[in-house]
Design an enzyme around this catalytic site. Structure first.
Site, PDB file in Angstrom:
ATOM      1  CG  ASP A 191      -1.176 -10.661  -1.210  1.00  0.00           C
ATOM      2  OD1 ASP A 191      -0.245 -11.469  -1.013  1.00  0.00           O
ATOM      3  OD2 ASP A 191      -2.122 -10.904  -1.969  1.00  0.00           O
ATOM      4  CG  ASP A 248       1.758 -15.275  -9.260  1.00  0.00           C
ATOM      5  OD1 ASP A 248       1.444 -15.885  -8.214  1.00  0.00           O
ATOM      6  OD2 ASP A 248       2.376 -14.201  -9.249  1.00  0.00           O
TER       7      ASP A 248
END
Lengths: 189, 248
Positions: B9, B128
């Site tokens: 990330d 997600d």
């Protein structure tokens, strides 16, 4: 100098980086050059789209005659499939037909096949990275020199004289993949 | 062959990692980490620009370009992909696959357009999800906005639209190292005809073994690798000892 045939695909950078790492210069061509002794036909995406792009830019005849006159030609992934005559993926689209046979959908529960697979028949490269939904079905089985298995076993490497195709991505198969790419292209290029 | 995929990330600070999408802290340099995971035997790498939904995307493109010069592994990139041009930029910078999340929820046809342009194998639907009674909800905008959509139904629709792979992150488990949400991946893997990448909750080899057994085709992990609790190689050897088919 290695000529990379641009069939309208996006990621040619990885291939160029791989060739640079091997110490070779390369040139991406949208249209045929006046001459080339070593060519790579890469490709991701749909067979029909790429075949049409090649045809529009005048590659079909040019690549057929280059292959016939002894130029080294390596197809990678979709590029390998484009060496054949047709594909189930895009009925009616004309492949290069440099190799006889067709391309058909992979018979497996989960398609596309994405990931590493063990190669059979390729001593120099035990593993390779694949990302595909279709596989080649050569008319002449003797041109197959490497196999991989996912759902079923299918051709991973085809070779016919100066023309070769690999269903995997040697430029994405770490160091051994790059070394294999070098042997495909011939050390002298 | 099951895949082990370190996830990086990134934002302006480099590679960051949080817990349940919050409390981000810097864990390293993206190119250096990519080279380390490459050397350790990672099967792929995923780069997600977690700031891109809000800001620009340039840092990720620079990272991809530098990684592509040094690392010869498949790379998936995402974060803030809204249009076909965004996907093309990432591919030109060196990505092999593009992860599309929020924009696909807002405009599902983006998946079909990307698949017809770049091929299904290039299009990763990133989702997600958060547990609710009786299922999982999709959450968009980097985990900040509940989309009022059932996760399993959305994955099935994305498959019909042309996505080639599913990268599903459990927000409840993310960064906790308390194990994957096994029920989620069991249901997904059974229902879907696409490869499923499980993400969120990896604490060790046992967790990853369990999620692969549950049917996931690949396991994504971040914290355990970034913090060097275990190298990718150590993990894969541990998985092989438990009978998983991994590339060693």
């Amino acid at each position: 100098m290695i000529t990379i045939v641009d069939s309208g695909t996006s990621n040619l950078r990885s291939l160029q980086n791989a060739l640079r790492r091997l110490g070779w210069e390369s040139e991406v061509r949208q249209a045929p050059p006046s001459a080339a002794s070593t060519l790579i036909l890469p490709g991701v995406g749909a067979f029909g789209h790429a075949a049409e792009s090649l045809q529009l830019n005048g590659w079909h005849e040019w690549l057929r005659s280059a292959a016939a006159s002894g130029a080294r030609l390596v197809g990678i992934c979709l590029g390998m499939q484009l060496l054949f005559e047709s594909s189930e993926e895009s009925p009616g689209a004309e492949g290069l037909g440099i190799l006889k046979g067709r391309v058909r959908r992979l018979n497996a529960r989960k398609v596309p096949h994405i990931g590493w697979a063990r190669l059979r028949g390729v001593d120099a490269l035990p593993w390779a990275y694949f990302a595909h939904s279709y596989v080649a079905e050569p008319a002449d089985p003797s041109i197959v020199s490497g196999w991989a298995r996912y759902g079923e076993e299918w051709p991973a490497v085809v070779r016919a004289g100066n023309v070769a195709g690999v269903q995997f991505h040697p430029e994405k198969s770490q160091g051994p993949g790059l070394a294999y790419l070098r042997t495909l292209l011939g050390d002298g290029s | 062959m099951k895949r082990i995929i370190p996830c990086l990330d990134v934002n302006e600070d480099g590679v960051v990692k949080g817990v349940r999408f919050d409390r981000l802290r810097r864990v390293g340099d993206p190119v250096a980490l990519a080279e380390r995971y490459d050397a350790e035997g990672a099967d792929e790498l995923v780069f997600l620009d977690i700031a891109a939904t809000i800001r620009g995307r340039r840092p990720l493109l620079d990272i991809l370009e530098r990684v592509a010069e040094r690392v010869f592994l498949p790379v998936t990139a995402g974060g803030g992909v809204r249009r076909i041009e965004d996907a093309r930029d990432l591919l030109l910078a060196g990505a092999d696959k593009v992860a599309i999340n929020t924009a696909a929820v807002q405009r599902p046809e983006l998946l079909s357009e990307a698949a017809s342009r770049f091929g299904a194998q290039c299009v990763v639907l990133a989702v997600d999800v958060r547990r609710r009674p009786g299922g999982w909800d999709v959450v968009t905008h980097a985990g900040t906005y509940p989309a009022d959509r059932d996760a399993l139904e959305w994955c099935a629709r994305a498959e019909r639209l042309g996505a080639g792979e599913l990268l599903v992150t459990s927000m409840d488990a993310d960064g906790t190292r308390s194990g994957y949400d096994l029920e989620l991946y069991r249901l997904l893997a059974a229902a879907s005809g696409l490869p499923v990448i499980a993400s969120g909750g990896a604490g060790g080899a046992e967790d990853i073994h369990d999620v692969l057994e549950a049917g996931a085709d690949a396991a994504l992990a971040a914290s355990i690798f970034h913090e060097a609790l275990m190298s990718v190689g150590q993990l894969k050897r541990a998985l092989a000892q438990r009978g998983q088919e991994v590339r060693l």
